[in-house]
Design an enzyme around this catalytic site. Structure first.
Site, PDB file in Angstrom:
ATOM      1  N   GLY A 166       2.401  43.670  65.532  1.00 17.16           N
ATOM      2  CA  GLY A 166       1.672  43.862  66.794  1.00 17.16           C
ATOM      3  C   GLY A 166       0.160  43.763  66.618  1.00 17.16           C
ATOM      4  O   GLY A 166      -0.374  43.930  65.529  1.00 17.16           O
ATOM      5  N   ARG A 180      -5.123  48.091  72.033  1.00 16.80           N
ATOM      6  CA  ARG A 180      -5.827  49.308  72.466  1.00 16.80           C
ATOM      7  C   ARG A 180      -6.756  49.872  71.395  1.00 16.80           C
ATOM      8  O   ARG A 180      -7.553  50.769  71.665  1.00 16.80           O
ATOM      9  CB  ARG A 180      -4.814  50.368  72.911  1.00 16.80           C
ATOM     10  CG  ARG A 180      -4.317  50.140  74.326  1.00 16.80           C
ATOM     11  CD  ARG A 180      -3.268  51.149  74.726  1.00 16.80           C
ATOM     12  NE  ARG A 180      -1.957  50.808  74.177  1.00 16.80           N
ATOM     13  CZ  ARG A 180      -0.901  51.634  74.187  1.00 16.80           C
ATOM     14  NH1 ARG A 180      -1.026  52.843  74.696  1.00 16.80           N
ATOM     15  NH2 ARG A 180       0.256  51.247  73.692  1.00 16.80           N
ATOM     16  N   GLN A 191       6.377  36.852  61.981  1.00 16.26           N
ATOM     17  CA  GLN A 191       6.952  36.817  63.327  1.00 16.26           C
ATOM     18  C   GLN A 191       5.908  36.116  64.190  1.00 16.26           C
ATOM     19  O   GLN A 191       4.866  36.688  64.502  1.00 16.26           O
ATOM     20  CB  GLN A 191       7.215  38.237  63.842  1.00 16.26           C
ATOM     21  CG  GLN A 191       7.952  38.240  65.160  1.00 16.26           C
ATOM     22  CD  GLN A 191       7.972  39.611  65.831  1.00 16.26           C
ATOM     23  OE1 GLN A 191       7.113  40.455  65.564  1.00 16.26           O
ATOM     24  NE2 GLN A 191       8.932  39.828  66.702  1.00 16.26           N
ATOM     25  N   ASP A 227       2.545  51.381  62.070  1.00 19.27           N
ATOM     26  CA  ASP A 227       1.563  52.218  62.763  1.00 19.27           C
ATOM     27  C   ASP A 227       2.070  53.651  62.940  1.00 19.27           C
ATOM     28  O   ASP A 227       1.566  54.393  63.776  1.00 19.27           O
ATOM     29  CB  ASP A 227       1.180  51.599  64.117  1.00 19.27           C
ATOM     30  CG  ASP A 227       2.383  51.408  65.038  1.00 19.27           C
ATOM     31  OD1 ASP A 227       3.525  51.686  64.618  1.00 19.27           O
ATOM     32  OD2 ASP A 227       2.173  50.958  66.184  1.00 19.27           O
ATOM     33  N   LYS A 242     -27.517  55.202  36.471  1.00 22.19           N
ATOM     34  CA  LYS A 242     -26.514  54.124  36.575  1.00 22.19           C
ATOM     35  C   LYS A 242     -26.188  53.669  35.166  1.00 22.19           C
ATOM     36  O   LYS A 242     -27.113  53.464  34.371  1.00 22.19           O
ATOM     37  CB  LYS A 242     -27.082  52.951  37.382  1.00 22.19           C
ATOM     38  CG  LYS A 242     -26.087  51.860  37.619  1.00 22.19           C
ATOM     39  CD  LYS A 242     -26.696  50.465  37.635  1.00 22.19           C
ATOM     40  CE  LYS A 242     -27.067  49.985  36.249  1.00 22.19           C
ATOM     41  NZ  LYS A 242     -27.501  48.582  36.198  1.00 22.19           N
ATOM     42  N   ALA A 250     -47.042  61.657  28.019  1.00 21.76           N
ATOM     43  CA  ALA A 250     -46.938  61.444  29.472  1.00 21.76           C
ATOM     44  C   ALA A 250     -47.709  60.199  29.890  1.00 21.76           C
ATOM     45  O   ALA A 250     -48.727  59.848  29.295  1.00 21.76           O
ATOM     46  CB  ALA A 250     -47.465  62.670  30.202  1.00 21.76           C
ATOM     47  N   ARG A 254     -51.206  54.621  26.850  1.00 21.64           N
ATOM     48  CA  ARG A 254     -51.902  54.704  28.128  1.00 21.64           C
ATOM     49  C   ARG A 254     -53.378  54.539  27.855  1.00 21.64           C
ATOM     50  O   ARG A 254     -53.829  54.737  26.715  1.00 21.64           O
ATOM     51  CB  ARG A 254     -51.626  56.045  28.812  1.00 21.64           C
ATOM     52  CG  ARG A 254     -52.097  57.239  28.019  1.00 21.64           C
ATOM     53  CD  ARG A 254     -51.782  58.568  28.700  1.00 21.64           C
ATOM     54  NE  ARG A 254     -52.309  59.675  27.936  1.00 21.64           N
ATOM     55  CZ  ARG A 254     -51.601  60.732  27.556  1.00 21.64           C
ATOM     56  NH1 ARG A 254     -50.313  60.809  27.848  1.00 21.64           N
ATOM     57  NH2 ARG A 254     -52.173  61.699  26.881  1.00 21.64           N
TER      58      ARG A 254
HETATM   59  C1  UD1 Z   1       9.266  51.599  70.591  1.00 22.27           C
HETATM   60  C2  UD1 Z   1      10.714  51.898  70.935  1.00 22.27           C
HETATM   61  C3  UD1 Z   1      10.779  53.216  71.724  1.00 22.27           C
HETATM   62  C4  UD1 Z   1      10.155  54.326  70.907  1.00 22.27           C
HETATM   63  C5  UD1 Z   1       8.748  53.955  70.492  1.00 22.27           C
HETATM   64  C6  UD1 Z   1       8.215  54.971  69.532  1.00 22.27           C
HETATM   65  C7  UD1 Z   1      11.755  49.750  71.254  1.00 22.27           C
HETATM   66  C8  UD1 Z   1      12.219  48.755  72.229  1.00 22.27           C
HETATM   67  N1  UD1 Z   1      11.209  50.827  71.764  1.00 22.27           N
HETATM   68  O1  UD1 Z   1       8.585  51.406  71.808  1.00 22.27           O
HETATM   69  O2  UD1 Z   1      12.104  53.533  72.023  1.00 22.27           O
HETATM   70  O3  UD1 Z   1      10.141  55.520  71.681  1.00 22.27           O
HETATM   71  O4  UD1 Z   1       8.743  52.670  69.830  1.00 22.27           O
HETATM   72  O5  UD1 Z   1       6.868  54.726  69.279  1.00 22.27           O
HETATM   73  O6  UD1 Z   1      11.931  49.554  70.073  1.00 22.27           O
HETATM   74  N2  UD1 Z   1       6.416  45.172  66.815  1.00 22.27           N
HETATM   75  C9  UD1 Z   1       6.521  44.008  66.094  1.00 22.27           C
HETATM   76  N3  UD1 Z   1       6.979  42.890  66.699  1.00 22.27           N
HETATM   77  C10 UD1 Z   1       7.355  42.898  67.987  1.00 22.27           C
HETATM   78  C11 UD1 Z   1       7.260  44.083  68.728  1.00 22.27           C
HETATM   79  C12 UD1 Z   1       6.777  45.224  68.104  1.00 22.27           C
HETATM   80  O7  UD1 Z   1       6.178  43.962  64.903  1.00 22.27           O
HETATM   81  O8  UD1 Z   1       7.789  41.828  68.462  1.00 22.27           O
HETATM   82  C13 UD1 Z   1       5.895  46.353  66.150  1.00 22.27           C
HETATM   83  C14 UD1 Z   1       4.591  46.787  66.798  1.00 22.27           C
HETATM   84  O9  UD1 Z   1       3.507  46.253  66.100  1.00 22.27           O
HETATM   85  C15 UD1 Z   1       4.642  48.294  66.647  1.00 22.27           C
HETATM   86  C16 UD1 Z   1       6.127  48.611  66.655  1.00 22.27           C
HETATM   87  O10 UD1 Z   1       6.788  47.412  66.366  1.00 22.27           O
HETATM   88  O11 UD1 Z   1       4.114  48.688  65.422  1.00 22.27           O
HETATM   89  C17 UD1 Z   1       6.602  49.220  67.949  1.00 22.27           C
HETATM   90  O12 UD1 Z   1       6.432  48.286  68.973  1.00 22.27           O
HETATM   91  P1  UD1 Z   1       5.960  48.696  70.420  1.00 22.27           P
HETATM   92  O13 UD1 Z   1       5.937  47.503  71.265  1.00 22.27           O
HETATM   93  O14 UD1 Z   1       4.737  49.531  70.345  1.00 22.27           O
HETATM   94  O15 UD1 Z   1       7.188  49.614  70.876  1.00 22.27           O
HETATM   95  P2  UD1 Z   1       7.105  50.751  71.924  1.00 22.27           P
HETATM   96  O16 UD1 Z   1       7.007  50.160  73.267  1.00 22.27           O
HETATM   97  O17 UD1 Z   1       6.125  51.759  71.541  1.00 22.27           O
HETATM   98 CA    CA Z   2       4.320  51.952  70.114  1.00 20.05          CA
END
Ligand code: UD1
Ligand code: CA
Length: 453
Positions: free
Chosen positions: A11, A15, A73, A102, A349, A421, A438
């Protein structure tokens, strides 16, 4: 059973409002993704797969770990799609643990209890009850209290929105099952994404049990979406570290005013005043006192030493019973043997300083080796750089350097020598000699000062 860990880190983290990919933002001085990798390593997995997308080159080069299997991905189509990208590299016989880049504070013990719930006929999800479950996927249970589905906030009915047991995202399942379920996911939902969470109802439909495990502390499963949440976790880790330090025999004047960004190893009866920052690998032995506002990075402070206020120490060793500061700066390669004094506005140093030697005021000592019991007078400067090359200054044991001396390197001052000195010393001085370099003082009688016209 063989364990494969899949860490989702593709991701963008919009934000965060940052050029840096979200998972590279640091908690306690370490990228969030590195925290997750370090925790996963403790489970001795066969392989760790990290799914990357946004800023993938920077993520790979920052983590710089050949043991990681990086999976691209290209489009972030959802958590289910993300895990699916890693599956071709995972044998069907493996158990798969899904983590998030994260969600940095997850603990090995929590994951071990999650994994213990999995089997050929059971998958496991990590859930937690939150006072405010807004935004999270909700855990739907049947009358027998068995998990039947996870419903995303945006897809939930009003009834489901009132559930406060939420999905942390972390789960474990058989690779064989995932290989069957993930390609069958649909994106027909409120966000148009392939939800990993939909595998729960698929499992239930096939009589695969869905067990729920819970973290020991809610912070373990807190994700970071913005800098406020990043800061919350930072404060949490800092308070945990401060607590641990105190329980281990360190007195902190204020546990809210210490920052540890790395690993700190401490002895007992240590006192740490406010606002100091410890970075990288720091070791502090027994009976050390650290004054306020110090910055100490990759350093060892040996027994009984006192680091006074506003001192900066980096890649250095302070030998036992030394006094450093206030306002001293020990730069990389400084090694104090012990019983030393390095006072205010002294910069060192690559300086090897023998037992009992003192550099008390306003000096620069660089690329230098000092014997034992040397006294470096105020304002002494090692002139170690000629604009092209660095050269070394060597002072033997018991050398006395008078104030305001320039030692023009390369230069060797042998044992017991004395420097007058104000000297500019560019030639070697032999044992027990006095060197004075000196201009000789002239006194002119009856001097008439100039007067204004
Ligand atoms: C997800 C869960 C939700 C949970 C929440 C907890 C799903 C559908 N939902 O929601 O049930 O309560 O986490 O925080 O799984 N990511 C990828 N590739 C993608 C999509 C996401 O690597 O295609 C990674 C994002 O970078 C992130 C993590 O997966 O680190 C979670 O993705 P995010 O879209 O934030 O899921 P939430 O909507 O928070
Ligand atoms: Ca999330």
């Amino acid at each position: 059973m063989e364990l494969h860990v899949v860490i989702l880190a593709a991701g963008k983290g919009s934000r965060m409002k940052s050029k840096l990919p979200k998972v590279l933002h640091c908690v306690a001085g370490k990228p969030m993704l590195q925290h997750v990798i370090d925790c996963a390593q403790k489970l001795n997995p066969s392989k760790i797969h990290v799914v990357i997308g946004h800023g993938s080159e920077l993520v790979k080069s920052t983590i710089n770990d050949d043991s990681i299997f990086w999976v691209q991905q290209l489009e972030q189509l959802g958590t289910g799609h993300a895990v699916d990208q890693a599956l071709p590299n995972i044998p069907a016989s493996a158990n798969v643990l899904v983590l998030y880049g994260d969600v940095p504070l997850i603990e090995e013990s929590t994951l071990a209890s999650l994994l213990s719930e999995t089997s050929q006929s059971a998958m496991a999800i990590l859930t937690v009850a939150l006072e405010d479950p807004t935004g999270y996927g909700r855990i739907v249970r049947n009358a027998a209290d068995e998990v039947t589905a996870i419903v995303e906030h945006k897809d939930a009915t009003d009834d489901q929105l009132s559930i406060n047991e939420v999905n942390t995202g972390i789960l474990a399942a058989q690779a064989a099952h995932l290989k069957q379920w993930l390609p069958a996911l649909s994106s027909d939902n409120a966000q148009g994404e392939y939800y990993l969470t939909d595998i729960v109802s698929m499992a239930v439909g096939q009589d695969i049990d869905v067990e729920a495990a819970h973290p020991a502390a809610v912070e373990e499963v807190q994700g970071v979406n913005d800098r406020l949440q990043l800061c919350e976790l930072e404060c949490y880790v800092q308070s945990q570290t401060a607590e641990q330090l105190m329980l281990n025999g360190v007195s902190l004047y204020d546990p809210h005013r210490i920052d540890v960004r790395g690993e700190i190893k401490t002895g007992s009866d240590i006192i740490i005043d406010i606002n100091s920052v410890f970075v990288g690998k720091v070791e502090i032995e027994d009976d050390v006192v650290i004054g306020p506002n110090c910055y100490i990075k990759n350093a060892k402070i040996c027994q009984g030493s006192v680091i006074q206020a506003n001192t900066v120490i980096e890649d250095a060793i302070v030998g036992a019973n030394s006094i450093v500061g206030p306002f001293a700066r020990l730069r990389p390669g400084t090694v104090l043997a012990g019983d030393n004094k390095v006072g205010n506005f002294v910069e060192t140093k690559k300086a090897i300083v023998g037992q009992g030697s003192k550099i008390n005021h306003l000096s620069y000592v660089g690329d230098a080796e000092l014997g034992a019991n040397v006294n470096v007078g105020a304002g002494t400067i090692t002139c170690n750089y000629d604009g092209v090359n660095k050269s070394k200054t060597t002072l033997g044991d018991d050398v006395f350097v008078g104030s305001n001396t320039s030692l023009v390197a390369p230069v060797v001052i042998s044992n017991g020598a004395t420097i007058g000195a104000g000297s500019v010393i560019s030639g070697d001085v032999k044992e027990a000699q006095l060197a004075v370099a000196r201009a000789k003082q002239r006194n002119i009688d009856g001097w008439n000062r100039p007067v204004k016209k």
